[in-house]
Design a protein around this motif. Structure first.
Motif, PDB file in Angstrom:
ATOM      1  N   SER A 149      -6.118   0.546   1.964  1.00 37.26           N
ATOM      2  CA  SER A 149      -5.250  -0.352   2.717  1.00 37.26           C
ATOM      3  C   SER A 149      -6.065  -1.494   3.294  1.00 37.26           C
ATOM      4  N   MET A 150      -5.449  -2.679   3.308  1.00 40.99           N
ATOM      5  CA  MET A 150      -6.118  -3.847   3.877  1.00 40.99           C
ATOM      6  C   MET A 150      -5.932  -3.910   5.391  1.00 40.99           C
ATOM      7  N   THR A 164       0.849  -1.186   0.000  1.00 40.29           N
ATOM      8  CA  THR A 164       0.000   0.000   0.000  1.00 40.29           C
ATOM      9  C   THR A 164       0.886   1.238   0.000  1.00 40.29           C
ATOM     10  N   SER A 206      -6.607  -3.095   9.042  1.00 39.53           N
ATOM     11  CA  SER A 206      -7.798  -2.579   9.727  1.00 39.53           C
ATOM     12  C   SER A 206      -7.476  -1.361  10.588  1.00 39.53           C
ATOM     13  N   GLN A 256      -7.408   1.578   8.301  1.00 37.76           N
ATOM     14  CA  GLN A 256      -8.765   1.898   7.852  1.00 37.76           C
ATOM     15  C   GLN A 256      -9.528   2.688   8.911  1.00 37.76           C
TER      16      GLN A 256
END
Length: 642
Positions: A82-83, A60, A85, A88
């Motif tokens: 972005s993966m 990312t 968490s 996020q």
């Protein structure tokens, strides 16, 4: 180095780096441990063109936006979702972009990852205590490129540091820590550019006298300037001292940095700090436009600090005599300027004192591998690649030996657990490999690493073999020259191993504490304690070697010779009851009383076991075993205790 190299293949893992004073080479009383963590699959770039160097499917990318931030600070926004968490949940929307909020990210990471250690926010860090050691953990982002706002620093490096150091610093980029500028337009969302890695390399580029000058400034800050001052009123910090030394060295104000001019160099740095406080301006070494006093040292507080420093300045160098750490070293020089200050560490500290500090540091920082055979094998492969490197210092070689011993021990027990099967042939082969690894670890490590062999033999029901190992360890530990924690007979130690390599000294004359990975069931009798520590989010179980030695002896003799088991129990009881810190450190008395109780319980003395468990609860809860202690007390049949 080993752990980060091992994580290269796992892109979603955290990478880590020691920073602060300890990384720079100082071991000062009260200093905390500073660590930086960052995600390996998140990269910050300064320009969109730099995205060509990354695989955006696996990483990312985050772009800097300095357009509306004070010098040294920036906003970070995601170029793609972005993966992660945590990222996020940290995002805020501004100008149709998703920016990562530093305050939200800091709050999430501190509340979740650092909660077990009762940490609290401290600037961009999670600050807390493990045992008696304070720590500061900073979760940040990494950038592989040198910041454009710091390009001017490259052009200033004409005299110091040398060109190869500058190149090394620039190619390693920078970090971003989660703290905004108090006077910035987006304080809650801004990130501060961190040059922590660059500063480490600059400190390493100092000569010995420059390094001592930096240390002298740190000491007078703690022991004189900030002495008796509340935390909220401590305006100057160690970073300001370091910045002053950097500027003085680079501007070539002192033509000769040498022991004869040590106090002269210190005085120039002190006067520069006094000038900064008077003007209210402390320019960051890499980005001078970043005034590190802005919003902190101003107004009434600035005036009070200037008065305090001026009073010290008027006393001249004699004010250094107020520092208990350095008074005895400089008093003769201040009375007779023709004398010179001795800066040769070999003349200031004995071989025994140096070795004690070194081994304490090395043995304390052993890694604990996860209960995964693939991870152990990968780490061993990393070590194999590093062993032959000509770039390793002799300190790193010693550390690598300890890491190797620790990884071999974890691998041996993990292999036994993962290959335990009714298939005798497979178990037999795995057992041979595990025994070989443990014996190899004992050759790399210190005397007490042999205890892991005894634990393994006990675990696999080979009591006679375990007792043979225990007797061998007893003989080694009984030698009058053995060093354990702070206890050592300096004369005997020097006579036995003086002048020999650290590797030889460690194998023959050094005893360390036994550190148990909480995920590995070494012996069944300690599983409740490991589970208790694990539930309390503690990293490991630390046991004094003499305590574990007697425990294994008692457990083995129960199956071989009950009379000798009672004798060993009496020895353990005398040790726990009457030791005054020589064999049982104060912080480890909780596990020591606990193990005595366990041994008393398995031999049928329930009343004594109850007393020992209650004594364990009264100690400082270093190993976090209270849950196990209470469970063991409740499991005792109360009818038989009266």
């Amino acid at each position: 180095m080993v752990e980060n190299q091992d994580l290269v293949s796992t892109s979603d893992e955290n990478r880590m780096m020691f920073s602060g004073s300890r990384r720079e080479g100082f071991r000062l009383k009260g200093s905390d441990i500073d660590m930086m963590f960052w995600l390996n699959d998140q990269r910050v770039i300064w320009d969109i063109s730099q995205s060509q160097y990354y695989n955006t499917r696996r990483q990312t990318l985050i772009l800097c936006d300095c357009s509306d931030s004070p010098p040294g600070f920036t906003l970070l926004y995601l170029l793609s979702p972005s993966m992660n968490s945590d990222i996020q949940r940290s995002c805020v929307r501004m100008n149709n972009r998703h920016y990562i909020s530093s305050s939200k990210y800091r709050q999430i990471l501190i509340s979740e990852s650092s909660l077990p250690y009762n940490s609290t926010p401290h600037g961009p860090c999670a600050s807390g205590t493990i045992g008696t050691q304070e720590f500061d953990n900073a979760h940040c982002f990494v950038c592989d490129f040198w910041p454009p706002p710091a390009f001017s620093w490259i052009h200033r490096c004409n005299l110091w540091p040398q060109l190869h150091v500058v190149d090394d610093i620039v190619k390693n980029g920078c970090h971003f820590v989660a703290i905004g500028h108090k006077l910035g337009n987006h304080e809650d969302h801004e990130w501060r550019i961190s040059f922590s890695r660059a500063e480490q390399k600059l400190v390493y580029a100092m000569n010995h006298c420059q390094f001592l000058t930096y240390g002298l400034l740190k000491l007078i800050l703690t022991e004189i300037i900030n002495n008796g001052v509340g935390d909220d009123d401590k305006l100057l910090c160690s970073y300001h001292m370091k910045t002053a030394v950097f500027w003085v060295i680079q501007q070539n104000i002192i033509p000769h940095w040498c022991p004869q001019n040590l106090l002269g160099g210190f005085w120039v740095c002190f006067k520069l700090i006094l000038k900064w406080v008077y003007e209210g301006v402390c320019p960051n070494f890499f980005i001078p436009g970043n005034n590190m006093f802005l919003g902190k040292i101003c107004g009434v507080k600035q005036h009070q600090l200037f008065i305090r420093l001026s009073e010290l300045y008027e006393k001249g160098l004699a004010f250094l005599l107020h520092s208990p750490s350095i008074r005895s070293y400089i008093i003769d020089v201040l009375h007779n300027p023709r004398n010179s200050i001795c800066t040769d560490e070999h003349a200031l500290i004995s071989e025994v004192g140096f070795d004690r500090n070194l081994f304490l540091e090395t043995l304390r920082d052993r890694p604990l591998q996860k209960l995964d055979i693939q991870n152990c094998i990968r780490c061993l492969h990393t070590i194999e690649q590093m062993i032959g490197s000509p770039l390793l210092t002799r300190y790193q070689v010693l550390t690598l030996q300890n890491i190797t011993a620790s990884v071999l021990q974890s691998t041996a027990f993990t292999l036994h657990i993962e290959t335990y099967t009714p298939d005798n042939k497979l178990s037999y082969r795995a057992d041979i490999i595990s025994c070989h690894m443990l014996k190899l670890a004992a050759k790399f490590g210190c005397i007490t690493d042999i205890l892991y062999i005894a634990m393994y033999y006990y675990k696999t029901l080979r009591y006679v073999e375990a007792l043979s190992i225990i007797e061998m360890i007893k003989v080694k530990l009984a030698q009058p020259y053995v060093m354990y924690i702070n206890y050592v007979d300096a004369e005997m130690y020097t006579e036995a191993v003086g002048g020999q390599s650290w590797s030889t000294k460690m194998r023959q004359a050094v005893a360390g504490e036994v550190t148990l990975n909480l995920e590995i069931p070494y012996i069944s009798e300690l599983i409740p304690e490991q589970q208790s520590a694990l539930q309390n989010h503690w990293p490991c179980l630390v046991v004094p070697p003499f305590i574990l030695l007697y425990m294994l002896e008692i457990l083995c003799y129960r199956h071989v010779d009950t009379m000798r088991a009672q004798t060993a129990l009496d020895d353990l009881q005398n040790l726990v009851h009457f030791d005054r810190g020589q064999y049982i450190p104060l912080l480890l008395r909780d596990i020591s009383w606990q193990i005595l109780g366990i041994c008393q319980q398995v031999t049928g003395n329930l009343q004594a076991a109850l007393y020992s468990y209650r004594q364990s609860l009264r100690q400082k809860p270093y190993n976090k075993i209270q849950t196990a202690t209470e469970m063991r007390i409740q499991s005792l049949p109360m009818d038989s205790l009266h």
